[in-house]
Design a protein around this motif. Sequence first.
Motif, PDB file in Angstrom:
ATOM      1  N   GLY A 179      13.991 -11.912  -1.689  1.00 41.51           N
ATOM      2  CA  GLY A 179      12.771 -11.454  -2.336  1.00 41.51           C
ATOM      3  C   GLY A 179      12.901 -11.421  -3.844  1.00 41.51           C
ATOM      4  N   LEU A 180      11.887 -11.920  -4.538  1.00 41.43           N
ATOM      5  CA  LEU A 180      11.832 -11.849  -6.000  1.00 41.43           C
ATOM      6  C   LEU A 180      10.865 -10.735  -6.396  1.00 41.43           C
ATOM      7  N   PRO A 181      11.245  -9.910  -7.357  1.00 42.98           N
ATOM      8  CA  PRO A 181      10.426  -8.749  -7.702  1.00 42.98           C
ATOM      9  C   PRO A 181       9.033  -9.123  -8.203  1.00 42.98           C
ATOM     10  N   SER A 182       8.070  -8.291  -7.854  1.00 40.43           N
ATOM     11  CA  SER A 182       6.733  -8.417  -8.429  1.00 40.43           C
ATOM     12  C   SER A 182       6.683  -7.608  -9.722  1.00 40.43           C
ATOM     13  N   SER A 183       5.601  -7.792 -10.466  1.00 38.77           N
ATOM     14  CA  SER A 183       5.410  -7.006 -11.692  1.00 38.77           C
ATOM     15  C   SER A 183       4.624  -5.732 -11.408  1.00 38.77           C
ATOM     16  N   GLY A 184       4.208  -5.580 -10.159  1.00 39.41           N
ATOM     17  CA  GLY A 184       3.387  -4.420  -9.784  1.00 39.41           C
ATOM     18  C   GLY A 184       2.452  -4.828  -8.668  1.00 39.41           C
ATOM     19  N   LEU A 185       1.216  -4.416  -8.757  1.00 41.45           N
ATOM     20  CA  LEU A 185       0.249  -4.669  -7.691  1.00 41.45           C
ATOM     21  C   LEU A 185      -0.212  -6.119  -7.623  1.00 41.45           C
ATOM     22  N   HIS A 186      -0.017  -6.856  -8.705  1.00 39.47           N
ATOM     23  CA  HIS A 186      -0.540  -8.211  -8.827  1.00 39.47           C
ATOM     24  C   HIS A 186      -2.066  -8.180  -8.689  1.00 39.47           C
ATOM     25  N   SER A 187      -2.674  -8.957  -7.805  1.00 44.29           N
ATOM     26  CA  SER A 187      -4.147  -9.007  -7.773  1.00 44.29           C
ATOM     27  C   SER A 187      -4.723  -8.832  -6.382  1.00 44.29           C
ATOM     28  N   ASN A 188      -4.022  -8.069  -5.555  1.00 45.35           N
ATOM     29  CA  ASN A 188      -4.488  -7.886  -4.177  1.00 45.35           C
ATOM     30  C   ASN A 188      -4.563  -6.417  -3.791  1.00 45.35           C
ATOM     31  N   GLY A 189      -5.500  -6.114  -2.914  1.00 35.26           N
ATOM     32  CA  GLY A 189      -5.628  -4.753  -2.404  1.00 35.26           C
ATOM     33  C   GLY A 189      -6.402  -3.821  -3.306  1.00 35.26           C
ATOM     34  N   PHE A 190      -7.127  -4.357  -4.279  1.00 31.87           N
ATOM     35  CA  PHE A 190      -7.751  -3.483  -5.273  1.00 31.87           C
ATOM     36  C   PHE A 190      -8.992  -2.751  -4.779  1.00 31.87           C
ATOM     37  N   SER A 191      -9.591  -3.200  -3.701  1.00 29.65           N
ATOM     38  CA  SER A 191     -10.684  -2.406  -3.125  1.00 29.65           C
ATOM     39  C   SER A 191     -10.132  -1.082  -2.608  1.00 29.65           C
ATOM     40  N   LEU A 192      -8.946  -1.138  -1.991  1.00 30.83           N
ATOM     41  CA  LEU A 192      -8.295   0.093  -1.537  1.00 30.83           C
ATOM     42  C   LEU A 192      -7.759   0.886  -2.726  1.00 30.83           C
ATOM     43  N   VAL A 193      -7.197   0.210  -3.704  1.00 32.44           N
ATOM     44  CA  VAL A 193      -6.668   0.882  -4.907  1.00 32.44           C
ATOM     45  C   VAL A 193      -7.776   1.675  -5.588  1.00 32.44           C
ATOM     46  N   ARG A 194      -8.915   1.053  -5.774  1.00 29.26           N
ATOM     47  CA  ARG A 194     -10.014   1.725  -6.469  1.00 29.26           C
ATOM     48  C   ARG A 194     -10.523   2.929  -5.672  1.00 29.26           C
ATOM     49  N   LYS A 195     -10.537   2.784  -4.357  1.00 34.13           N
ATOM     50  CA  LYS A 195     -10.995   3.898  -3.514  1.00 34.13           C
ATOM     51  C   LYS A 195     -10.038   5.087  -3.643  1.00 34.13           C
ATOM     52  N   ILE A 196      -8.738   4.795  -3.687  1.00 30.53           N
ATOM     53  CA  ILE A 196      -7.737   5.861  -3.815  1.00 30.53           C
ATOM     54  C   ILE A 196      -7.774   6.491  -5.204  1.00 30.53           C
ATOM     55  N   VAL A 197      -7.698   5.631  -6.227  1.00 30.00           N
ATOM     56  CA  VAL A 197      -7.511   6.112  -7.596  1.00 30.00           C
ATOM     57  C   VAL A 197      -8.776   6.732  -8.180  1.00 30.00           C
ATOM     58  N   PHE A 198      -9.912   6.060  -8.000  1.00 25.41           N
ATOM     59  CA  PHE A 198     -11.129   6.509  -8.681  1.00 25.41           C
ATOM     60  C   PHE A 198     -12.046   7.364  -7.819  1.00 25.41           C
ATOM     61  N   GLU A 199     -11.968   7.204  -6.506  1.00 26.88           N
ATOM     62  CA  GLU A 199     -12.818   8.024  -5.634  1.00 26.88           C
ATOM     63  C   GLU A 199     -12.061   9.248  -5.118  1.00 26.88           C
ATOM     64  N   ARG A 200     -10.902   9.036  -4.508  1.00 32.33           N
ATOM     65  CA  ARG A 200     -10.177  10.180  -3.942  1.00 32.33           C
ATOM     66  C   ARG A 200      -9.524  11.025  -5.031  1.00 32.33           C
ATOM     67  N   MET A 201      -8.810  10.390  -5.967  1.00 31.94           N
ATOM     68  CA  MET A 201      -8.085  11.126  -7.001  1.00 31.94           C
ATOM     69  C   MET A 201      -8.949  11.487  -8.204  1.00 31.94           C
ATOM     70  N   LYS A 202     -10.104  10.848  -8.330  1.00 26.00           N
ATOM     71  CA  LYS A 202     -11.056  11.121  -9.417  1.00 26.00           C
ATOM     72  C   LYS A 202     -10.465  10.803 -10.794  1.00 26.00           C
ATOM     73  N   PHE A 203      -9.546   9.856 -10.857  1.00 23.04           N
ATOM     74  CA  PHE A 203      -8.992   9.448 -12.142  1.00 23.04           C
ATOM     75  C   PHE A 203     -10.036   8.649 -12.918  1.00 23.04           C
ATOM     76  N   THR A 204      -9.908   8.660 -14.243  1.00 20.81           N
ATOM     77  CA  THR A 204     -10.763   7.833 -15.096  1.00 20.81           C
ATOM     78  C   THR A 204     -10.072   6.537 -15.482  1.00 20.81           C
ATOM     79  N   GLY A 205      -8.751   6.526 -15.410  1.00 21.05           N
ATOM     80  CA  GLY A 205      -7.955   5.374 -15.829  1.00 21.05           C
ATOM     81  C   GLY A 205      -7.123   5.674 -17.051  1.00 21.05           C
ATOM     82  N   ASP A 206      -7.480   6.721 -17.780  1.00 20.88           N
ATOM     83  CA  ASP A 206      -6.773   7.063 -19.018  1.00 20.88           C
ATOM     84  C   ASP A 206      -5.658   8.090 -18.808  1.00 20.88           C
ATOM     85  N   GLU A 207      -5.514   8.595 -17.590  1.00 21.96           N
ATOM     86  CA  GLU A 207      -4.502   9.627 -17.323  1.00 21.96           C
ATOM     87  C   GLU A 207      -3.091   9.047 -17.459  1.00 21.96           C
TER      88      GLU A 207
END
Length: 317
Positions: A179-207
């Motif tokens: 396995g070669l390391p990723s740089s992070g999330l890359h570009s997949n799963g962001f519908s779930l990411v947004r639901k977790i980060v912005f809906e459930r956690m109520k983050f704005t993105g600046d935290e």
Amino acid sequence: MEQLTYKDSGVDIDAGNESVRLIKDFVRSTYRPEVLGDLGGFGGLFALKNYDEPILVSGTDGVGTKLKIAFKLNKHDTIGQDAVAMCVNDILVQGAEPLFFLDYLAVGKLVPAQVAEIVKGVAKACEESGCALIGGETAEMSGFYPAGEYDIAGFAVGVVERKNLITSARVKVGDILIGLPSSGLHSNGFSLVRKIVFERMKFTGDEFIDELDKTIGEELLTPTRLYPKICLPLIKKFGEKIHGLVHVTGGGFYDNIPRALPEGLGVTIDADVWAVPKIFKRLQEWGNVPRYEMFRTFNCGIGMILIVSCSCLFDSI
């Protein structure tokens, strides 16, 4: 009756021309010797040279709903790399060297500075991947996209000698996965990411997240890693001892690894042998995401997998 112009309907041709002026140096910086002509033609020209039996390998993709985070944070300098990476990493898995790339950018209202920021990222990623940005399209679609929003997709073409084409037919029982390391999330799963980060956690993105040593927005917009400069030298060095490659994108491990395997063959992976990046652990915790779902949705820290013969490992020592 009042006269109407195209600009009155929301399409500014002058802004389009200004966008071209701002990006032309970025585009030219990616040119390889095989590129013919210059910007402004109806099609990009590329001359194949020095191949005995060339096979062209093509791939197309977009960035997906990760764009929503770029809009939210008004940060557009990494999205271009995502568009390039999703395409060149895909064609790489068949052993192809990326030759050229074309992008398609559709906007609601054309803002030349924003376009330049996006295309600068595209050009930088093309240059790092060794492929030329030989064309593209910027479409101003008034009334179709909300102000400040856009969509971007791309198309890459690569080449590989027929004798060097990597297919699932090479993969054998007893092969090893690296396995070669990723740089992070890359570009997949962001519908779930947004639901977790912005809906459930109520983050704005600046935290600022101490554990990540950056804001959550910066983490989410980390661009997809480009693998051509890492993998092409390995393919050249080890040749047929590299039996397969897997780009871990949408569908994660469960859906992508089987695409590189012959029928009837499976793999065993010990997911405890690498350190899963902290962002995946936090998303799993914040969203109470099942382990299976994590590995089917995200790359979990592994962006590319090499399938190699055992002898390949001994040769590298």
